[in-house]
Design a protein around this motif. Sequence first.
Motif, short mmCIF file in Angstrom:
data_model
loop_
_atom_site.label_atom_id
_atom_site.label_comp_id
_atom_site.label_asym_id
_atom_site.label_seq_id
_atom_site.Cartn_x
_atom_site.Cartn_y
_atom_site.Cartn_z
N HIS A 116 0.88 -1.17 0.00
CA HIS A 116 0.00 0.00 0.00
C HIS A 116 0.92 1.22 0.00
CE1 HIS A 116 -3.37 2.63 0.76
NE2 HIS A 116 -2.65 3.22 1.70
N THR A 117 0.77 2.05 -1.03
CA THR A 117 1.59 3.26 -1.12
C THR A 117 0.76 4.45 -0.67
OG1 THR A 117 2.77 2.28 -2.99
CG2 THR A 117 3.03 4.66 -2.65
N HIS A 118 1.23 5.09 0.37
CA HIS A 118 0.55 6.27 0.92
C HIS A 118 0.79 7.47 0.02
CE1 HIS A 118 -0.41 4.37 4.85
NE2 HIS A 118 0.62 3.63 4.52
N GLU A 119 -0.02 8.51 0.19
CA GLU A 119 0.11 9.72 -0.62
C GLU A 119 1.49 10.35 -0.52
OE1 GLU A 119 -3.06 12.42 0.31
OE2 GLU A 119 -4.60 10.94 -0.20
N ASP A 120 2.17 10.18 0.62
CA ASP A 120 3.50 10.77 0.80
C ASP A 120 4.62 9.91 0.21
OD1 ASP A 120 3.53 8.70 2.62
OD2 ASP A 120 3.93 9.95 4.38
N GLY A 121 4.25 8.83 -0.48
CA GLY A 121 5.24 7.98 -1.13
C GLY A 121 5.78 6.87 -0.25
N VAL A 122 5.32 6.73 0.97
CA VAL A 122 5.77 5.67 1.86
C VAL A 122 5.03 4.38 1.50
CG1 VAL A 122 5.79 4.87 4.25
CG2 VAL A 122 6.40 7.23 3.72
N VAL A 123 5.80 3.30 1.39
CA VAL A 123 5.24 1.99 1.05
C VAL A 123 5.19 1.13 2.32
CG1 VAL A 123 5.57 -0.10 -0.36
CG2 VAL A 123 6.19 2.16 -1.28
N ARG A 124 4.06 0.53 2.56
CA ARG A 124 3.89 -0.41 3.69
C ARG A 124 3.30 -1.70 3.16
NH1 ARG A 124 5.07 2.22 8.44
NH2 ARG A 124 4.62 4.43 8.48
N LEU A 125 3.45 -2.76 3.96
CA LEU A 125 2.98 -4.08 3.56
C LEU A 125 1.77 -4.50 4.38
CD1 LEU A 125 6.41 -5.88 3.17
CD2 LEU A 125 5.05 -4.72 1.44
N ILE A 126 0.87 -5.22 3.72
CA ILE A 126 -0.33 -5.76 4.35
C ILE A 126 -0.43 -7.23 3.96
CG2 ILE A 126 -2.85 -5.62 4.51
CD1 ILE A 126 -2.52 -2.64 3.62
N GLY A 127 -0.70 -8.08 4.93
CA GLY A 127 -0.92 -9.50 4.66
C GLY A 127 -2.37 -9.83 4.92
N GLU A 128 -2.93 -10.76 4.15
CA GLU A 128 -4.35 -11.05 4.30
C GLU A 128 -4.65 -12.51 3.98
OE1 GLU A 128 -8.58 -9.10 2.91
OE2 GLU A 128 -6.71 -8.19 2.29
N SER A 129 -5.52 -13.08 4.81
CA SER A 129 -6.07 -14.42 4.59
C SER A 129 -7.56 -14.32 4.85
CB SER A 129 -5.44 -15.42 5.56
OG SER A 129 -4.04 -15.43 5.45
N GLN A 130 -8.36 -15.05 4.05
CA GLN A 130 -9.81 -14.95 4.18
C GLN A 130 -10.47 -16.30 4.00
OE1 GLN A 130 -11.63 -12.05 1.59
NE2 GLN A 130 -9.84 -10.74 1.63
N MET A 131 -11.64 -16.44 4.63
CA MET A 131 -12.50 -17.59 4.37
C MET A 131 -13.95 -17.18 4.55
SD MET A 131 -12.56 -20.34 7.55
CE MET A 131 -10.88 -20.27 8.10
N ILE A 132 -14.81 -17.84 3.79
CA ILE A 132 -16.24 -17.61 3.91
C ILE A 132 -16.75 -18.52 5.02
CG2 ILE A 132 -18.48 -17.80 2.76
CD1 ILE A 132 -16.94 -17.18 0.14
N VAL A 133 -17.45 -17.92 6.00
CA VAL A 133 -17.91 -18.68 7.17
C VAL A 133 -19.41 -18.58 7.40
CG1 VAL A 133 -15.67 -18.50 8.34
CG2 VAL A 133 -17.41 -16.76 8.75
N GLY A 134 -20.11 -17.86 6.53
CA GLY A 134 -21.52 -17.56 6.76
C GLY A 134 -22.44 -18.76 6.85
N THR A 135 -22.11 -19.83 6.15
CA THR A 135 -22.97 -21.02 6.20
C THR A 135 -22.47 -22.03 7.22
OG1 THR A 135 -21.72 -22.03 4.39
CG2 THR A 135 -23.70 -20.79 3.79
#
Length: 183
Positions: A116-135
């Motif tokens: 994710h690059t912020h408006e000021d040019g700084v780059v940061r990292l994001i990690g993500e894992s997902q699952m559908i659990v509604g049923t």
Amino acid sequence: MSVDPSSIPFFGAPQPPQPGGGDRPAGPPPIVVPDQQLVTQLLDQMQLKHVVDEEGDLTAPWEGFRVYYMFRGEQKELFAVRSFYDRSYPLEQKGEILDLIDEWNRETLWPKVYTHTHEDGVVRLIGESQMIVGTGVNLDYFVNTTANWTQAAVGFEQWMVERLGLQQEVEGEGGEDSPEDEG
């Protein structure tokens, strides 16, 4: 201070007592629709500090990053574990960072990491894992997957430190001497 992913205790759902004793399994674990209360119990049993943030998301803070446990969607049918890593990178280093996270994403199942690059040019990292659990989802599967995702979020931070050669910088922040400094 770094956290060894193997130091996060394994959390398996406690097995109910068997009627009449014996070693015969009582059947498959129940199907549950997970919620924040279940995740809170899981984090408590894993002995991880956690808080609920101002948006109502469950958060486990580590030095250098935070892991969020979130339910999204109209019916809270999507469960996501997101890691926000504090280390920033200059925009000029983004190509190198993208090469590293491409390698991570090819070689591991989770978390999938992006920039994710912020408006000021700084780059940061994001990690993500997902699952559908509604049923509903098998309780053991949910518990073990959530614990593994948490372990993997910690593991990614350590992997990046090693890949970028930041170990001395990180150890220096904690006041520890590196083995090369002894002798």
